[in-house]
Design a protein around this motif. Sequence first.
Motif, PDB file in Angstrom:
ATOM      1  N   ARG A 179      16.943   6.869  -2.036  1.00 55.76           N
ATOM      2  CA  ARG A 179      16.000   5.906  -2.640  1.00 55.76           C
ATOM      3  C   ARG A 179      14.577   6.171  -2.154  1.00 55.76           C
ATOM      4  O   ARG A 179      13.624   6.115  -2.929  1.00 55.76           O
ATOM      5  N   TRP A 180      14.427   6.454  -0.882  1.00 55.80           N
ATOM      6  CA  TRP A 180      13.117   6.670  -0.277  1.00 55.80           C
ATOM      7  C   TRP A 180      12.440   7.892  -0.889  1.00 55.80           C
ATOM      8  O   TRP A 180      11.256   7.857  -1.226  1.00 55.80           O
ATOM      9  N   VAL A 181      13.194   8.993  -1.054  1.00 54.86           N
ATOM     10  CA  VAL A 181      12.617  10.205  -1.645  1.00 54.86           C
ATOM     11  C   VAL A 181      12.271   9.950  -3.115  1.00 54.86           C
ATOM     12  O   VAL A 181      11.200  10.340  -3.582  1.00 54.86           O
ATOM     13  N   ARG A 182      13.142   9.286  -3.841  1.00 51.50           N
ATOM     14  CA  ARG A 182      12.883   9.011  -5.264  1.00 51.50           C
ATOM     15  C   ARG A 182      11.599   8.213  -5.479  1.00 51.50           C
ATOM     16  O   ARG A 182      10.989   8.291  -6.541  1.00 51.50           O
ATOM     17  N   THR A 183      11.182   7.449  -4.473  1.00 53.62           N
ATOM     18  CA  THR A 183       9.964   6.640  -4.613  1.00 53.62           C
ATOM     19  C   THR A 183       8.709   7.371  -4.158  1.00 53.62           C
ATOM     20  O   THR A 183       7.649   6.759  -4.066  1.00 53.62           O
ATOM     21  N   GLY A 184       8.830   8.677  -3.863  1.00 53.37           N
ATOM     22  CA  GLY A 184       7.614   9.442  -3.583  1.00 53.37           C
ATOM     23  C   GLY A 184       7.540  10.129  -2.236  1.00 53.37           C
ATOM     24  O   GLY A 184       6.531  10.757  -1.927  1.00 53.37           O
ATOM     25  N   ALA A 185       8.565  10.054  -1.434  1.00 53.59           N
ATOM     26  CA  ALA A 185       8.539  10.681  -0.116  1.00 53.59           C
ATOM     27  C   ALA A 185       8.990  12.145  -0.195  1.00 53.59           C
ATOM     28  O   ALA A 185       9.512  12.592  -1.214  1.00 53.59           O
ATOM     29  N   THR A 186       8.780  12.863   0.892  1.00 51.90           N
ATOM     30  CA  THR A 186       9.226  14.255   1.011  1.00 51.90           C
ATOM     31  C   THR A 186      10.271  14.346   2.102  1.00 51.90           C
ATOM     32  O   THR A 186      10.070  13.851   3.212  1.00 51.90           O
ATOM     33  N   LEU A 187      11.380  14.997   1.776  1.00 52.29           N
ATOM     34  CA  LEU A 187      12.447  15.257   2.737  1.00 52.29           C
ATOM     35  C   LEU A 187      12.481  16.745   3.015  1.00 52.29           C
ATOM     36  O   LEU A 187      12.526  17.553   2.083  1.00 52.29           O
TER      37      LEU A 187
END
Length: 134
Positions: free
Chosen positions: A22-30
Motif C-alpha cells: 500500500r505504501w509503495v502504491r501511494t508514491g513511495a520507493t522500495l
Amino acid sequence: RLLVIPSLGPRVSCRDRETIDRWVRTGATLVLACGPEDSAHLRAWAMLDGADITAEPLGNGPALTKDGAAAQACDAFELRLSAAHWRPLLWRFGTPFAAERPYGAGRVLLLADPALLTNRGLQTPAAVQWLRET
C-alpha cells in the motif's frame, strides 16, 4: 519516501508485505537488495512479479548502467526479467542484475547484488553515484 530492505528472508510477514505494498502504491520507493537465497520469498510479493534472481553468479567488478556509464558490482547474480514492466538498470557481462518497475504511484528497485548496499559496495564512487542518480 524511501524504504531499503537488504534481504527479504522469511521475516517479512504477510501483514508487513500488505503494508509495504500500500505504501509503495501511494508514491513511495522500495529498494530490495537480494541474493539467490531470497528467490523463493520474491514470489510472495505481487510487486515483484516477473523478476527472479538466479544462482548464476556475475561476481564482483565493473558493470554498466542503462546509459553505458561505469558502475560497480559487489556480489551480483543474474536477474531474470519475464515481464515488460521491469526495466533493467545495471548489467555485468551483458546480463542484468538490477532493475526497476513502476508500482502504482511508486516504484520498486530490485538489486540482485546483496552486497551493493553494504559498506563494501558503497566504497566505490561509481556505486554511490549510481545510487544517488537512481
